[in-house]
Design an enzyme around this catalytic site. Structure first.
Site, PDB file in Angstrom:
ATOM      1  N   ASP A 161       0.830  -1.207   0.000  1.00 32.79           N
ATOM      2  CA  ASP A 161       0.000   0.000   0.000  1.00 32.79           C
ATOM      3  C   ASP A 161       0.866   1.260   0.000  1.00 32.79           C
ATOM      4  O   ASP A 161       1.990   1.247   0.514  1.00 32.79           O
ATOM      5  CB  ASP A 161      -0.913  -0.019   1.240  1.00 32.79           C
ATOM      6  CG  ASP A 161      -2.100   0.916   1.096  1.00 32.79           C
ATOM      7  OD1 ASP A 161      -2.305   1.469  -0.006  1.00 32.79           O
ATOM      8  OD2 ASP A 161      -2.825   1.102   2.088  1.00 32.79           O
TER       9      ASP A 161
ATOM     10  N   ARG B 200       0.015   8.892 -10.125  1.00 33.36           N
ATOM     11  CA  ARG B 200      -0.179   7.686  -9.302  1.00 33.36           C
ATOM     12  C   ARG B 200       0.476   6.455  -9.935  1.00 33.36           C
ATOM     13  O   ARG B 200       1.038   5.617  -9.242  1.00 33.36           O
ATOM     14  CB  ARG B 200      -1.682   7.392  -9.157  1.00 33.36           C
ATOM     15  CG  ARG B 200      -2.444   8.374  -8.294  1.00 33.36           C
ATOM     16  CD  ARG B 200      -3.921   7.951  -8.213  1.00 33.36           C
ATOM     17  NE  ARG B 200      -4.064   6.594  -7.710  1.00 33.36           N
ATOM     18  CZ  ARG B 200      -3.962   6.266  -6.425  1.00 33.36           C
ATOM     19  NH1 ARG B 200      -3.742   7.185  -5.515  1.00 33.36           N
ATOM     20  NH2 ARG B 200      -4.098   5.011  -6.051  1.00 33.36           N
TER      21      ARG B 200
ATOM     22  N   HIS C  51       3.040   2.987  -8.918  1.00 32.09           N
ATOM     23  CA  HIS C  51       2.908   1.545  -9.175  1.00 32.09           C
ATOM     24  C   HIS C  51       4.171   1.020  -9.873  1.00 32.09           C
ATOM     25  O   HIS C  51       4.653  -0.068  -9.551  1.00 32.09           O
ATOM     26  CB  HIS C  51       1.672   1.262 -10.037  1.00 32.09           C
ATOM     27  CG  HIS C  51       0.377   1.667  -9.393  1.00 32.09           C
ATOM     28  ND1 HIS C  51       0.097   1.416  -8.074  1.00 32.09           N
ATOM     29  CD2 HIS C  51      -0.705   2.321  -9.888  1.00 32.09           C
ATOM     30  CE1 HIS C  51      -1.114   1.887  -7.782  1.00 32.09           C
ATOM     31  NE2 HIS C  51      -1.612   2.450  -8.865  1.00 32.09           N
TER      32      HIS C  51
ATOM     33  N   LEU D 197      11.492 -20.594  -3.734  1.00 33.98           N
ATOM     34  CA  LEU D 197      10.499 -19.671  -3.166  1.00 33.98           C
ATOM     35  C   LEU D 197       9.218 -19.761  -3.986  1.00 33.98           C
ATOM     36  O   LEU D 197       9.276 -19.786  -5.219  1.00 33.98           O
ATOM     37  CB  LEU D 197      11.039 -18.226  -3.238  1.00 33.98           C
ATOM     38  CG  LEU D 197      10.057 -17.101  -2.907  1.00 33.98           C
ATOM     39  CD1 LEU D 197       9.767 -17.048  -1.399  1.00 33.98           C
ATOM     40  CD2 LEU D 197      10.604 -15.733  -3.343  1.00 33.98           C
TER      41      LEU D 197
HETATM   42  C1  FPP Z   1      -1.913   0.021  -3.496  1.00 38.00           C
HETATM   43  O1  FPP Z   1      -1.432   1.348  -3.427  1.00 38.00           O
HETATM   44  C2  FPP Z   1      -1.297  -0.684  -4.613  1.00 38.00           C
HETATM   45  C3  FPP Z   1      -1.953  -1.252  -5.663  1.00 38.00           C
HETATM   46  C4  FPP Z   1      -3.432  -1.248  -5.780  1.00 38.00           C
HETATM   47  C5  FPP Z   1      -1.230  -1.885  -6.771  1.00 38.00           C
HETATM   48  C6  FPP Z   1      -0.025  -2.674  -6.358  1.00 38.00           C
HETATM   49  C7  FPP Z   1       0.688  -3.136  -7.545  1.00 38.00           C
HETATM   50  C8  FPP Z   1       2.030  -3.087  -7.712  1.00 38.00           C
HETATM   51  C9  FPP Z   1       2.969  -2.605  -6.702  1.00 38.00           C
HETATM   52  C10 FPP Z   1       2.609  -3.632  -8.967  1.00 38.00           C
HETATM   53  C11 FPP Z   1       2.989  -5.054  -8.683  1.00 38.00           C
HETATM   54  C12 FPP Z   1       3.265  -5.798  -9.903  1.00 38.00           C
HETATM   55  C13 FPP Z   1       3.356  -7.132  -9.932  1.00 38.00           C
HETATM   56  C14 FPP Z   1       3.666  -7.780 -11.215  1.00 38.00           C
HETATM   57  C15 FPP Z   1       3.155  -7.982  -8.736  1.00 38.00           C
HETATM   58  P1  FPP Z   1      -2.487   2.546  -3.618  1.00 38.00           P
HETATM   59  O2  FPP Z   1      -2.562   2.865  -5.060  1.00 38.00           O
HETATM   60  O3  FPP Z   1      -3.791   2.175  -2.990  1.00 38.00           O
HETATM   61  O4  FPP Z   1      -1.790   3.680  -2.807  1.00 38.00           O
HETATM   62  P2  FPP Z   1      -2.512   4.876  -2.019  1.00 38.00           P
HETATM   63  O5  FPP Z   1      -3.298   4.245  -0.891  1.00 38.00           O
HETATM   64  O6  FPP Z   1      -1.361   5.697  -1.518  1.00 38.00           O
HETATM   65  O7  FPP Z   1      -3.375   5.593  -2.997  1.00 38.00           O
END
Ligand code: FPP
Length: 233
Positions: A13, A26, A30, A124
């Site tokens: 998160d 944003r 990611h 893993l």
């Molecule tokens: C939450 O942060 C994160 C996500 C919804 C996406 C997570 C995905 C990745 C890190 C990419 C991973 C890729 C692979 C291939 C596993 P948020 O957007 O809710 O953050 P915020 O709460 O600060 O808005």
């Protein structure tokens, strides 16, 4: 490090907040989050963690603006394709949990491809939760068990926690020993509610894009100081 958790599950998160703080989009959060994914896989391999589960896309995330959903899907596709050879080399086996029926054909194929290509990995198990939520998983499991009862393959009184566990997406995986949620939020948000029964929880303030090897090791240190009693004295 004294006690190494066999299974660490992470709610990644804070990508959006990280990006905003940098004056970025944003989606840049990611993209930077994928670098943290790679760092945590490496750290898990180094420390002998056997299962690493990452909550990448929840069933609720479909409700985000279409542009962000599309960008996330593209990022998943690009990342799993690009990283497959290195994962094979590292001995990582990828397993996907969650629904598959709402993804595009392309995403479905890429997910299947990474599972098949990495099936021989034995160092893993990397569990990627895509279109996953715990309640959805429990509903799907309950339907499968109900069908068995309906077809006379199981008696209602034979249903126990083992039967339920065996019909979850995580069947044959150990429950997580440690659940981490980054960014300081202290909730599970529909993630592994059944499997979390005796997991230790850790909620660091670190945003996911900043969660690298040092932060991973700090989580292991915190875990090793916890005393797990499983309801006993
Ligand atoms: C939450 O942060 C994160 C996500 C919804 C996406 C997570 C995905 C990745 C890190 C990419 C991973 C890729 C692979 C291939 C596993 P948020 O957007 O809710 O953050 P915020 O709460 O600060 O808005």
């Amino acid at each position: 490090m004294e006690k190494i958790p066999a299974h660490i599950a992470i709610i990644m998160d804070g990508n959006g907040r990280w990006a905003k703080a940098q004056g970025k989009d944003r989606c840049d959060g990611h993209i930077e989050g994928v670098v943290s994914v790679k760092a945590c896989i490496k750290a898990a391999l180094k420390r002998g963690v056997r299962y690493l589960t990452l909550y990448a896309f929840s069933t609720e995330n479909w409700g985000r603006p279409q542009a962000e959903v599309d960008a996330l899907m593209q990022l998943f596709c690009a990342s799993v394709t690009k990283e497959t050879p290195e994962l094979v080399e590292q001995g990582v086996q990828v397993r996907i949990i969650g629904r598959r029926d709402r993804f595009s054909e392309e995403v479905r194929e890429r997910l299947l491809h990474i599972e098949e290509s990495t099936a021989g990995g034995n160092k893993l198990t990397l569990v990627l939760a895509f279109d996953y939520s715990s309640k959805d998983e429990l509903v799907r499991a309950t339907r499968k068990v109900a069908e068995m009862v309906q077809n006379g393959k199981l008696k209602a009184e034979e249903i126990d926690d083992k039967i339920i566990s065996a019909h979850l997406d995580t069947a044959d995986m150990p429950d997580p020993d440690l659940i981490i949620r980054t960014s300081g939020e202290c909730r599970l948000s529909n993630f592994m509610l059944w499997q979390a029964s005796y997991a230790e929880m850790y909620f660091p303030q670190t945003m996911w894009p900043d969660f690298r090897e040092e932060a991973f090791d700090k989580a292991l240190e915190v875990y090793s100081e916890r005393e797990r009693r499983y309801g006993l004295l």
